[in-house]
Scaffold this motif. Structure first.
Motif, PDB file in Angstrom:
ATOM      1  N   THR A  16      16.108   3.971  10.486  1.00 58.10           N
ATOM      2  CA  THR A  16      15.256   3.288   9.516  1.00 58.10           C
ATOM      3  C   THR A  16      15.887   3.380   8.130  1.00 58.10           C
ATOM      4  O   THR A  16      16.665   4.286   7.847  1.00 58.10           O
ATOM      5  N   ARG A  17      15.514   2.440   7.292  1.00 63.34           N
ATOM      6  CA  ARG A  17      15.876   2.449   5.873  1.00 63.34           C
ATOM      7  C   ARG A  17      14.577   2.596   5.105  1.00 63.34           C
ATOM      8  O   ARG A  17      13.606   1.880   5.373  1.00 63.34           O
ATOM      9  N   SER A  18      14.558   3.508   4.159  1.00 64.61           N
ATOM     10  CA  SER A  18      13.348   3.775   3.388  1.00 64.61           C
ATOM     11  C   SER A  18      13.685   3.841   1.909  1.00 64.61           C
ATOM     12  O   SER A  18      14.805   4.167   1.525  1.00 64.61           O
ATOM     13  N   GLN A  19      12.656   3.559   1.096  1.00 60.45           N
ATOM     14  CA  GLN A  19      12.825   3.563  -0.358  1.00 60.45           C
ATOM     15  C   GLN A  19      11.775   4.470  -0.986  1.00 60.45           C
ATOM     16  O   GLN A  19      10.590   4.380  -0.652  1.00 60.45           O
ATOM     17  N   VAL A  20      12.215   5.318  -1.891  1.00 60.79           N
ATOM     18  CA  VAL A  20      11.305   6.215  -2.606  1.00 60.79           C
ATOM     19  C   VAL A  20      10.432   5.375  -3.538  1.00 60.79           C
ATOM     20  O   VAL A  20      10.926   4.549  -4.301  1.00 60.79           O
ATOM     21  N   VAL A  21       9.118   5.590  -3.447  1.00 67.75           N
ATOM     22  CA  VAL A  21       8.170   4.860  -4.302  1.00 67.75           C
ATOM     23  C   VAL A  21       7.409   5.788  -5.241  1.00 67.75           C
ATOM     24  O   VAL A  21       6.723   5.324  -6.150  1.00 67.75           O
ATOM     25  N   ARG A  22       7.533   7.100  -5.007  1.00 64.79           N
ATOM     26  CA  ARG A  22       6.883   8.069  -5.897  1.00 64.79           C
ATOM     27  C   ARG A  22       7.701   9.354  -5.894  1.00 64.79           C
ATOM     28  O   ARG A  22       8.068   9.858  -4.835  1.00 64.79           O
ATOM     29  N   ALA A  23       7.984   9.862  -7.073  1.00 68.04           N
ATOM     30  CA  ALA A  23       8.762  11.089  -7.203  1.00 68.04           C
ATOM     31  C   ALA A  23       8.306  11.819  -8.465  1.00 68.04           C
ATOM     32  O   ALA A  23       8.890  11.671  -9.529  1.00 68.04           O
ATOM     33  N   ASP A  24       7.228  12.576  -8.319  1.00 66.98           N
ATOM     34  CA  ASP A  24       6.659  13.345  -9.424  1.00 66.98           C
ATOM     35  C   ASP A  24       6.849  14.831  -9.099  1.00 66.98           C
ATOM     36  O   ASP A  24       6.046  15.402  -8.349  1.00 66.98           O
ATOM     37  N   PRO A  25       7.939  15.444  -9.613  1.00 56.59           N
ATOM     38  CA  PRO A  25       8.251  16.829  -9.257  1.00 56.59           C
ATOM     39  C   PRO A  25       7.037  17.760  -9.341  1.00 56.59           C
ATOM     40  O   PRO A  25       6.306  17.756 -10.327  1.00 56.59           O
ATOM     41  N   GLY A  26       6.844  18.520  -8.265  1.00 53.88           N
ATOM     42  CA  GLY A  26       5.753  19.473  -8.193  1.00 53.88           C
ATOM     43  C   GLY A  26       4.398  18.869  -7.894  1.00 53.88           C
ATOM     44  O   GLY A  26       3.431  19.589  -7.658  1.00 53.88           O
ATOM     45  N   THR A  27       4.307  17.536  -7.869  1.00 55.72           N
ATOM     46  CA  THR A  27       3.007  16.881  -7.709  1.00 55.72           C
ATOM     47  C   THR A  27       2.935  15.958  -6.496  1.00 55.72           C
ATOM     48  O   THR A  27       2.014  16.050  -5.696  1.00 55.72           O
ATOM     49  N   ALA A  28       3.904  15.039  -6.358  1.00 54.90           N
ATOM     50  CA  ALA A  28       3.825  14.048  -5.287  1.00 54.90           C
ATOM     51  C   ALA A  28       5.190  13.439  -4.985  1.00 54.90           C
ATOM     52  O   ALA A  28       6.041  13.315  -5.870  1.00 54.90           O
ATOM     53  N   PHE A  29       5.361  13.053  -3.727  1.00 54.07           N
ATOM     54  CA  PHE A  29       6.563  12.366  -3.278  1.00 54.07           C
ATOM     55  C   PHE A  29       6.139  11.356  -2.228  1.00 54.07           C
ATOM     56  O   PHE A  29       5.273  11.637  -1.394  1.00 54.07           O
ATOM     57  N   GLY A  30       6.740  10.160  -2.265  1.00 54.93           N
ATOM     58  CA  GLY A  30       6.406   9.152  -1.271  1.00 54.93           C
ATOM     59  C   GLY A  30       7.511   8.141  -1.087  1.00 54.93           C
ATOM     60  O   GLY A  30       8.337   7.928  -1.977  1.00 54.93           O
ATOM     61  N   PHE A  31       7.530   7.542   0.094  1.00 59.70           N
ATOM     62  CA  PHE A  31       8.506   6.494   0.376  1.00 59.70           C
ATOM     63  C   PHE A  31       7.893   5.473   1.315  1.00 59.70           C
ATOM     64  O   PHE A  31       6.875   5.728   1.964  1.00 59.70           O
ATOM     65  N   VAL A  32       8.515   4.307   1.354  1.00 63.97           N
ATOM     66  CA  VAL A  32       8.074   3.232   2.232  1.00 63.97           C
ATOM     67  C   VAL A  32       9.220   2.875   3.166  1.00 63.97           C
ATOM     68  O   VAL A  32      10.330   2.558   2.711  1.00 63.97           O
ATOM     69  N   VAL A  33       8.946   2.947   4.466  1.00 70.22           N
ATOM     70  CA  VAL A  33       9.921   2.536   5.466  1.00 70.22           C
ATOM     71  C   VAL A  33      10.051   1.015   5.378  1.00 70.22           C
ATOM     72  O   VAL A  33       9.059   0.296   5.472  1.00 70.22           O
ATOM     73  N   GLY A  34      11.271   0.555   5.149  1.00 67.74           N
ATOM     74  CA  GLY A  34      11.509  -0.871   4.983  1.00 67.74           C
ATOM     75  C   GLY A  34      11.586  -1.299   3.537  1.00 67.74           C
ATOM     76  O   GLY A  34      11.950  -2.424   3.250  1.00 67.74           O
ATOM     77  N   GLY A  35      11.243  -0.424   2.613  1.00 67.70           N
ATOM     78  CA  GLY A  35      11.339  -0.724   1.189  1.00 67.70           C
ATOM     79  C   GLY A  35      10.026  -1.105   0.550  1.00 67.70           C
ATOM     80  O   GLY A  35       9.089  -1.540   1.214  1.00 67.70           O
ATOM     81  N   ALA A  36       9.971  -0.923  -0.745  1.00 60.79           N
ATOM     82  CA  ALA A  36       8.736  -1.146  -1.511  1.00 60.79           C
ATOM     83  C   ALA A  36       8.239  -2.583  -1.429  1.00 60.79           C
ATOM     84  O   ALA A  36       7.039  -2.824  -1.416  1.00 60.79           O
ATOM     85  N   GLU A  37       9.145  -3.542  -1.355  1.00 60.58           N
ATOM     86  CA  GLU A  37       8.746  -4.949  -1.379  1.00 60.58           C
ATOM     87  C   GLU A  37       8.165  -5.453  -0.065  1.00 60.58           C
ATOM     88  O   GLU A  37       7.242  -6.260  -0.072  1.00 60.58           O
ATOM     89  N   ASP A  38       8.734  -5.022   1.057  1.00 64.25           N
ATOM     90  CA  ASP A  38       8.310  -5.573   2.350  1.00 64.25           C
ATOM     91  C   ASP A  38       8.218  -4.488   3.405  1.00 64.25           C
ATOM     92  O   ASP A  38       8.544  -4.706   4.567  1.00 64.25           O
ATOM     93  N   GLY A  39       7.790  -3.309   3.000  1.00 66.63           N
ATOM     94  CA  GLY A  39       7.765  -2.174   3.909  1.00 66.63           C
ATOM     95  C   GLY A  39       6.704  -2.275   4.979  1.00 66.63           C
ATOM     96  O   GLY A  39       5.774  -3.075   4.907  1.00 66.63           O
ATOM     97  N   ILE A  40       6.859  -1.402   5.952  1.00 64.85           N
ATOM     98  CA  ILE A  40       5.959  -1.418   7.097  1.00 64.85           C
ATOM     99  C   ILE A  40       5.043  -0.191   7.138  1.00 64.85           C
ATOM    100  O   ILE A  40       3.900  -0.288   7.571  1.00 64.85           O
ATOM    101  N   VAL A  41       5.549   0.952   6.654  1.00 65.29           N
ATOM    102  CA  VAL A  41       4.773   2.196   6.671  1.00 65.29           C
ATOM    103  C   VAL A  41       5.020   2.953   5.372  1.00 65.29           C
ATOM    104  O   VAL A  41       6.155   3.053   4.911  1.00 65.29           O
ATOM    105  N   ARG A  42       3.944   3.497   4.798  1.00 62.88           N
ATOM    106  CA  ARG A  42       4.052   4.351   3.616  1.00 62.88           C
ATOM    107  C   ARG A  42       3.790   5.795   4.038  1.00 62.88           C
ATOM    108  O   ARG A  42       2.800   6.095   4.695  1.00 62.88           O
ATOM    109  N   TRP A  43       4.712   6.670   3.632  1.00 62.54           N
ATOM    110  CA  TRP A  43       4.559   8.098   3.803  1.00 62.54           C
ATOM    111  C   TRP A  43       4.353   8.713   2.427  1.00 62.54           C
ATOM    112  O   TRP A  43       5.051   8.342   1.483  1.00 62.54           O
ATOM    113  N   GLY A  44       3.422   9.647   2.312  1.00 63.97           N
ATOM    114  CA  GLY A  44       3.187  10.284   1.030  1.00 63.97           C
ATOM    115  C   GLY A  44       2.818  11.742   1.172  1.00 63.97           C
ATOM    116  O   GLY A  44       2.240  12.156   2.180  1.00 63.97           O
TER     117      GLY A  44
END
Length: 171
Positions: free
Chosen positions: A81-109
């Motif tokens: 899979t190819r994934s793109q980081v959509v949230r990166a707040d050190p110590g608070t939150a991290f997230g990415f979207v499989v397929g990319g932010a524009e046309d992704g299929i699944v969000r992990w957070g």
């Protein structure tokens, strides 16, 4: 069937928003440490039962917009899979979207909240859009959600154990 009637596709009647969940676990580490571990995507194979060989693209790292690839396995199948980081707040939150932010299929957070000497880690999974590769019926997608829920619970347990061992110097 008359020329004016249309065929109803049950897949079209499904709503991706129905396929999401969140799980939490307490881990024996500070939020900043947990964030550092989670946002280092190359380490996911240490605790994920289904992801391996994860790495940021050359020159990328845990920042919004960065891309990474990883191998996954399920039911005897493997894929990348190819994934793109959509949230990166050190110590608070991290997230990415499989397929990319524009046309992704699944969000992990993940979110990280201090509690006592450790952190409550909240991990979420959300289907963003329907895709036949994931299933074409409610039963398929319910099974996928159950599978992913089990995977997240195993991941959080393994993460907590790994961080405890790291803290005690047993690594």
């Amino acid at each position: 069937m008359s020329a004016t009637s249309t065929r109803h596709d049950p897949f079209e009647a499904l709503d991706a928003a129905d396929f999401a969940f969140t799980r939490c676990a307490w881990v024996d580490a500070a939020p900043a440490r947990v964030y550092a571990v989670i946002s280092d995507v190359s380490a996911i194979g240490r605790w994920s039962p289904h992801a391996t060989d994860v790495a940021f693209d050359k020159g990328a790292g845990p920042r919004v917009g960065a891309w990474f690839s990883g191998r996954n396995r399920r039911d005897g199948k493997e894929w990348t899979t190819r994934s793109q980081v959509v949230r990166a707040d050190p110590g608070t939150a991290f997230g990415f979207v499989v397929g990319g932010a524009e046309d992704g299929i699944v969000r992990w957070g993940w979110t990280f909240r201090p509690q006592g000497r450790g952190t409550v880690v909240q991990q979420s999974w959300q289907l963003l859009r329907l895709d036949p590769v994931l299933g074409t019926t409610r039963a398929d997608l319910d099974a996928l959600r159950r599978y992913m829920t089990d995977s997240v619970e195993a991941t959080l347990t393994a993460l907590a154990e790994w961080l405890t061992e790291e803290r005690s110097g047993r690594q």
